[in-house]
Design a protein around this motif. Structure first.
Motif, PDB file in Angstrom:
ATOM      1  N   HIS A 170       0.865  -1.175   0.000  1.00 49.95           N
ATOM      2  CA  HIS A 170       0.000   0.000   0.000  1.00 49.95           C
ATOM      3  C   HIS A 170       0.897   1.219   0.000  1.00 49.95           C
ATOM      4  CE1 HIS A 170       1.015   0.496   4.271  1.00 49.95           C
ATOM      5  NE2 HIS A 170       0.846  -0.820   4.357  1.00 49.95           N
ATOM      6  N   SER A 173       2.864   4.626   4.778  1.00 53.20           N
ATOM      7  CA  SER A 173       2.154   5.227   5.905  1.00 53.20           C
ATOM      8  C   SER A 173       3.137   5.327   7.070  1.00 53.20           C
ATOM      9  CB  SER A 173       0.939   4.366   6.298  1.00 53.20           C
ATOM     10  OG  SER A 173       0.292   4.883   7.423  1.00 53.20           O
ATOM     11  N   LYS A 175       4.529   6.192  10.728  1.00 54.39           N
ATOM     12  CA  LYS A 175       3.962   6.232  12.078  1.00 54.39           C
ATOM     13  C   LYS A 175       4.699   7.229  12.971  1.00 54.39           C
ATOM     14  CE  LYS A 175       1.044   2.835  11.345  1.00 54.39           C
ATOM     15  NZ  LYS A 175       1.436   2.524   9.962  1.00 54.39           N
ATOM     16  N   SER A 208      -5.586   7.469   6.732  1.00 52.41           N
ATOM     17  CA  SER A 208      -4.672   6.570   6.018  1.00 52.41           C
ATOM     18  C   SER A 208      -5.489   5.640   5.129  1.00 52.41           C
ATOM     19  CB  SER A 208      -3.843   5.757   7.020  1.00 52.41           C
ATOM     20  OG  SER A 208      -3.180   4.704   6.358  1.00 52.41           O
ATOM     21  N   ALA A 210      -4.455   2.966   3.970  1.00 47.73           N
ATOM     22  CA  ALA A 210      -4.068   1.601   4.330  1.00 47.73           C
ATOM     23  C   ALA A 210      -4.913   1.061   5.476  1.00 47.73           C
ATOM     24  CB  ALA A 210      -2.591   1.557   4.712  1.00 47.73           C
ATOM     25  N   THR A 211      -5.226   1.927   6.476  1.00 51.56           N
ATOM     26  CA  THR A 211      -5.957   1.463   7.654  1.00 51.56           C
ATOM     27  C   THR A 211      -7.399   1.939   7.700  1.00 51.56           C
ATOM     28  OG1 THR A 211      -5.291   3.381   8.973  1.00 51.56           O
ATOM     29  CG2 THR A 211      -3.801   1.476   8.960  1.00 51.56           C
ATOM     30  N   ARG A 213      -8.230   4.595   9.067  1.00 47.37           N
ATOM     31  CA  ARG A 213      -8.338   5.386  10.298  1.00 47.37           C
ATOM     32  C   ARG A 213      -7.588   6.708  10.133  1.00 47.37           C
ATOM     33  NH1 ARG A 213      -7.373   0.084  12.318  1.00 47.37           N
ATOM     34  NH2 ARG A 213      -5.151   0.553  12.521  1.00 47.37           N
ATOM     35  N   ARG A 261       2.707  -4.798   2.915  1.00 51.68           N
ATOM     36  CA  ARG A 261       1.508  -4.883   3.741  1.00 51.68           C
ATOM     37  C   ARG A 261       1.763  -5.529   5.111  1.00 51.68           C
ATOM     38  NH1 ARG A 261      -0.109  -8.819  -0.216  1.00 51.68           N
ATOM     39  NH2 ARG A 261      -1.546  -7.271  -1.047  1.00 51.68           N
ATOM     40  N   LEU A 264       1.881  -3.338   8.506  1.00 47.20           N
ATOM     41  CA  LEU A 264       0.779  -2.662   9.170  1.00 47.20           C
ATOM     42  C   LEU A 264       0.673  -3.102  10.617  1.00 47.20           C
ATOM     43  CD1 LEU A 264      -2.108  -2.579   6.567  1.00 47.20           C
ATOM     44  CD2 LEU A 264      -0.856  -0.639   7.513  1.00 47.20           C
TER      45      LEU A 264
END
Length: 264
Positions: A170, A173, A175, A208, A210-211, A213, A261, A264
């Motif tokens: 993805h 992202s 953190k 995001s 990807a999530t 959220r 992936r 995550l």
């Protein structure tokens, strides 16, 4: 009555008391032939009384025998019922033992199957963990994660999302600042790069892709995000801001960064 008559009466009474019924009758016949008529008449009431008592005694004896016979039959019947109940109880006990043995065997078999399934599950889990850590090309480990940095094909944000999915990942992202800084020295100084943050659903609410959220880490370029002309909804790492974050038009074609992936 003279002395002879009295003696005869006493003699007859003794025969009656000492003998049985049939012998008494026999003796009486002999006495009747020997004794005068008035002697027999004198003891006849006593004889009748004795016969009546003998008859009652026989009746009592017969009644006792009948009662004893009935009692014996009752005992036999109770004994048969006892034997039958004992046999039923024994059969029931044996049946219960058989059922318990079957249940125990079934329980042990289920436990064995569960143990086998647990072993298989652990094996699959271990294999999954191995596959998870074995990340190959086109991804490379940068910092603590695996990334793919596109170096030539420039596409819009939506195409970048699909290309990362096709590569098993993805859009990147980040953190924290450490992850963000780790990748900066790998980027071309004259290019911008798409990452996964966007506010397409609601202006100013960056999530995001990807999530699904809300994003938790941002490193905005000075003055950003500004949603220039109200058309900037996708986030890039901008070359003019030392690859800090900037909101830009999603239809703009540029390079992109994919993240594996498993990270995550």
């Amino acid at each position: 009555m003279n002395i002879r008559s009295v003696f005869f009466v006493l003699l007859v009474s003794m025969f009656i008391l000492l003998g049985n019924g049939e012998n008494n009758c026999s003796e009486l016949i002999n006495l009747q032939s020997l004794c005068r008529k008035y002697c027999l008449q004198a003891i006849k009431p006593a004889l009748n009384k004795m016969q009546d008592l003998q008859s009652k005694l026989d009746d009592l004896k017969n009644e006792s025998m009948n009662s004893f016979t009935k009692f014996g039959k009752l005992i036999d019947l109770q004994n048969e019922k006892f034997v039958e109940n004992f046999a039923n109880l024994r059969n029931e006990t044996e049946t219960n033992k058989y059922v318990e043995q079957k249940l125990q065997i079934a329980t042990e078999r289920i436990q064995q199957q569960l143990q086998q399934q647990d072993v298989k599950f652990q094996q699959k889990l271990n294999n999954l963990e191995v596959r998870k850590t074995l990340v190959g090309p086109p991804y490379q480990k940068i910092g603590s994660k695996y990334y793919y940095i596109e170096e030539s094909s420039e596409v819009n944000w939506f195409e970048a999302v699909n290309k990362c999915l096709a590569l098993g990942g993805h859009l990147a992202s980040f953190k924290n600042k450490m992850e963000n800084n780790a990748i900066k020295h790998k980027l071309q100084n004259d290019k911008d790069y798409w990452i996964d943050i966007n506010d397409l659903a609601k202006e100013g609410e960056y999530v995001s892709i990807a999530t699904g959220r809300r994003a938790t880490y941002f490193d905005w370029k000075s003055g950003e995000p500004n949603n220039w002309k109200d058309i900037e909804n996708c986030v890039e790492l901008n070359r003019n801001g030392n690859f800090q974050m900037n909101d830009d038009t999603c239809s703009k074609n540029q390079l992109f960064i994919c993240e594996h992936r498993n990270e995550l």
